[in-house]
Design an enzyme around this catalytic site. Sequence first.
Site, PDB file in Angstrom:
ATOM      1  N   TYR A 174       0.621  -1.549  -0.219  1.00 56.95           N
ATOM      2  CA  TYR A 174       0.311   0.100  -0.707  1.00 56.95           C
ATOM      3  C   TYR A 174       0.676   1.061   0.585  1.00 56.95           C
ATOM      4  O   TYR A 174       0.032   2.783   0.309  1.00 56.95           O
ATOM      5  CB  TYR A 174      -1.366  -0.257   0.894  1.00 56.95           C
ATOM      6  CG  TYR A 174      -1.623  -0.856   1.251  1.00 56.95           C
ATOM      7  CD1 TYR A 174      -2.988  -1.159   0.206  1.00 56.95           C
ATOM      8  CD2 TYR A 174      -1.808  -2.151   2.156  1.00 56.95           C
ATOM      9  CE1 TYR A 174      -3.392  -2.323   0.249  1.00 56.95           C
ATOM     10  CE2 TYR A 174      -2.705  -3.499   2.055  1.00 56.95           C
ATOM     11  CZ  TYR A 174      -3.890  -3.362   1.443  1.00 56.95           C
ATOM     12  OH  TYR A 174      -4.688  -4.053   0.818  1.00 56.95           O
TER      13      TYR A 174
ATOM     14  N   ASN B 124     -12.565   4.978  -1.502  1.00 55.46           N
ATOM     15  CA  ASN B 124     -11.633   3.530  -1.555  1.00 55.46           C
ATOM     16  C   ASN B 124     -12.802   2.579  -0.082  1.00 55.46           C
ATOM     17  O   ASN B 124     -12.487   2.240   0.771  1.00 55.46           O
ATOM     18  CB  ASN B 124     -10.373   3.465  -1.071  1.00 55.46           C
ATOM     19  CG  ASN B 124      -9.156   2.468  -1.070  1.00 55.46           C
ATOM     20  OD1 ASN B 124      -9.802   1.204  -1.228  1.00 55.46           O
ATOM     21  ND2 ASN B 124      -8.394   2.071  -1.277  1.00 55.46           N
TER      22      ASN B 124
ATOM     23  N   HIS C 105     -15.203  -6.146  -0.697  1.00 53.97           N
ATOM     24  CA  HIS C 105     -15.776  -7.720  -1.416  1.00 53.97           C
ATOM     25  C   HIS C 105     -16.770  -8.194  -1.174  1.00 53.97           C
ATOM     26  O   HIS C 105     -16.869  -9.549  -0.540  1.00 53.97           O
ATOM     27  CB  HIS C 105     -14.174  -8.545  -1.143  1.00 53.97           C
ATOM     28  CG  HIS C 105     -13.228  -7.852  -1.495  1.00 53.97           C
ATOM     29  ND1 HIS C 105     -12.699  -7.783  -2.855  1.00 53.97           N
ATOM     30  CD2 HIS C 105     -12.165  -7.190  -1.240  1.00 53.97           C
ATOM     31  CE1 HIS C 105     -11.336  -6.516  -2.927  1.00 53.97           C
ATOM     32  NE2 HIS C 105     -10.985  -6.583  -2.073  1.00 53.97           N
TER      33      HIS C 105
ATOM     34  N   ASP D  62     -25.544  -0.672  -1.738  1.00 54.80           N
ATOM     35  CA  ASP D  62     -26.915  -0.218  -1.974  1.00 54.80           C
ATOM     36  C   ASP D  62     -26.732   0.861  -1.439  1.00 54.80           C
ATOM     37  O   ASP D  62     -27.590   1.652  -2.266  1.00 54.80           O
ATOM     38  CB  ASP D  62     -27.948  -1.184  -0.879  1.00 54.80           C
ATOM     39  CG  ASP D  62     -28.444  -3.081  -1.371  1.00 54.80           C
ATOM     40  OD1 ASP D  62     -27.470  -2.998  -2.247  1.00 54.80           O
ATOM     41  OD2 ASP D  62     -28.302  -3.439  -0.781  1.00 54.80           O
TER      42      ASP D  62
ATOM     43  N   HIS E 229      -8.837   2.145  -5.978  1.00 56.62           N
ATOM     44  CA  HIS E 229      -8.286   1.059  -4.990  1.00 56.62           C
ATOM     45  C   HIS E 229      -6.657   1.176  -5.395  1.00 56.62           C
ATOM     46  O   HIS E 229      -6.211   0.945  -5.777  1.00 56.62           O
ATOM     47  CB  HIS E 229      -8.070  -0.475  -5.037  1.00 56.62           C
ATOM     48  CG  HIS E 229      -9.726  -0.626  -4.795  1.00 56.62           C
ATOM     49  ND1 HIS E 229      -9.993  -1.475  -3.742  1.00 56.62           N
ATOM     50  CD2 HIS E 229     -10.416  -1.425  -6.010  1.00 56.62           C
ATOM     51  CE1 HIS E 229     -11.569  -1.806  -3.824  1.00 56.62           C
ATOM     52  NE2 HIS E 229     -11.516  -1.509  -4.978  1.00 56.62           N
ATOM     53  N   LEU E 230      -6.032   1.081  -4.260  1.00 57.74           N
ATOM     54  CA  LEU E 230      -3.959   1.149  -4.231  1.00 57.74           C
ATOM     55  C   LEU E 230      -3.847  -0.218  -4.749  1.00 57.74           C
ATOM     56  O   LEU E 230      -3.079   0.407  -5.836  1.00 57.74           O
ATOM     57  CB  LEU E 230      -3.483   1.704  -2.604  1.00 57.74           C
ATOM     58  CG  LEU E 230      -4.078   2.415  -1.751  1.00 57.74           C
ATOM     59  CD1 LEU E 230      -4.090   2.404  -0.765  1.00 57.74           C
ATOM     60  CD2 LEU E 230      -3.281   3.731  -3.003  1.00 57.74           C
TER      61      LEU E 230
ATOM     62  N   ARG F 216     -10.592 -11.442  -3.038  1.00 58.71           N
ATOM     63  CA  ARG F 216     -10.502 -10.033  -3.410  1.00 58.71           C
ATOM     64  C   ARG F 216     -10.647  -9.376  -5.418  1.00 58.71           C
ATOM     65  O   ARG F 216     -10.837  -8.202  -5.855  1.00 58.71           O
ATOM     66  CB  ARG F 216      -8.663  -9.377  -3.781  1.00 58.71           C
ATOM     67  CG  ARG F 216      -8.210  -9.099  -2.330  1.00 58.71           C
ATOM     68  CD  ARG F 216      -7.110  -8.578  -1.397  1.00 58.71           C
ATOM     69  NE  ARG F 216      -6.191  -9.012  -0.885  1.00 58.71           N
ATOM     70  CZ  ARG F 216      -6.504  -8.670   0.082  1.00 58.71           C
ATOM     71  NH1 ARG F 216      -7.734  -7.639   0.687  1.00 58.71           N
ATOM     72  NH2 ARG F 216      -6.240  -9.356   1.466  1.00 58.71           N
TER      73      ARG F 216
HETATM   74  C1  DQA Z   1      -7.690  -1.841  -1.337  1.00 58.90           C
HETATM   75  C2  DQA Z   1      -7.362  -3.637  -2.122  1.00 58.90           C
HETATM   76  C3  DQA Z   1      -8.652  -4.495  -0.267  1.00 58.90           C
HETATM   77  O1  DQA Z   1      -8.634  -5.682  -1.272  1.00 58.90           O
HETATM   78  C4  DQA Z   1      -7.969  -4.125   0.810  1.00 58.90           C
HETATM   79  O2  DQA Z   1      -8.758  -5.298   1.631  1.00 58.90           O
HETATM   80  C5  DQA Z   1      -7.585  -3.074   1.350  1.00 58.90           C
HETATM   81  C6  DQA Z   1      -7.598  -1.628   0.293  1.00 58.90           C
HETATM   82  C7  DQA Z   1      -6.834  -1.103  -1.672  1.00 58.90           C
HETATM   83  O3  DQA Z   1      -6.653   0.260  -2.268  1.00 58.90           O
HETATM   84  O4  DQA Z   1      -5.741  -1.747  -2.468  1.00 58.90           O
HETATM   85  O5  DQA Z   1      -7.912  -2.713   2.529  1.00 58.90           O
HETATM   86  O6  DQA Z   1      -9.035  -1.871  -1.070  1.00 58.90           O
END
Ligand code: DQA
Length: 153
Positions: free
Chosen positions: A23, A75, A81, A88, A101-102, A112
């Site tokens: 991350y 995010n 998931h 909703d 997503h990072l 994921r």
């Molecule tokens: C995330 C990817 C997700 O799978 C993970 O649970 C995160 C960060 C990302 O920014 O890559 O907490 O959303």
Amino acid sequence: MISLWVLHGPNLNMLGVREPDVYGTTSLVDLDAMLHSRGAAMGAEVTCLQSNHEGALVEWVHGAVAQGVSAIVINPAGLTHTSVSLRDALAIFQGVKIEVHLSNIWQREDFRARSLVAPVVDGVVAGLGTESYTLGLQAAVKLVRRRDGGHAT
Ligand code: DQA
């Protein structure tokens, strides 16, 4: 002025400390500061909110509906998931919605690879580190202007 909310899901308050190889090393405070200044440069007032609680995120989305916010960049983190409720809530919000997503969620564990949120947003940016957020922000502002027929100030 375009009003845009950035919503960060669970564990993103730990950015910089949390699995930095996945991350990155930028803290949430620094990321939010960057998003504020990038947003201001594009004529958007950016509000950044983070919670580790699903219900808080759901209620912020309701708040965005009530306040007529133009766009949400979200995010959803792990809730991406799992959360039917967040999906909703986002389906109720009629403004521009970008999921970010990072990490590249399709390059990682199988669980994921599925986003419950993706079907109800305008677009998804993933795998580019903090650049996913800045590109998501840029796309959101562009889509708001396009929807408003170029009349958004
Ligand atoms: C995330 C990817 C997700 O799978 C993970 O649970 C995160 C960060 C990302 O920014 O890559 O907490 O959303």
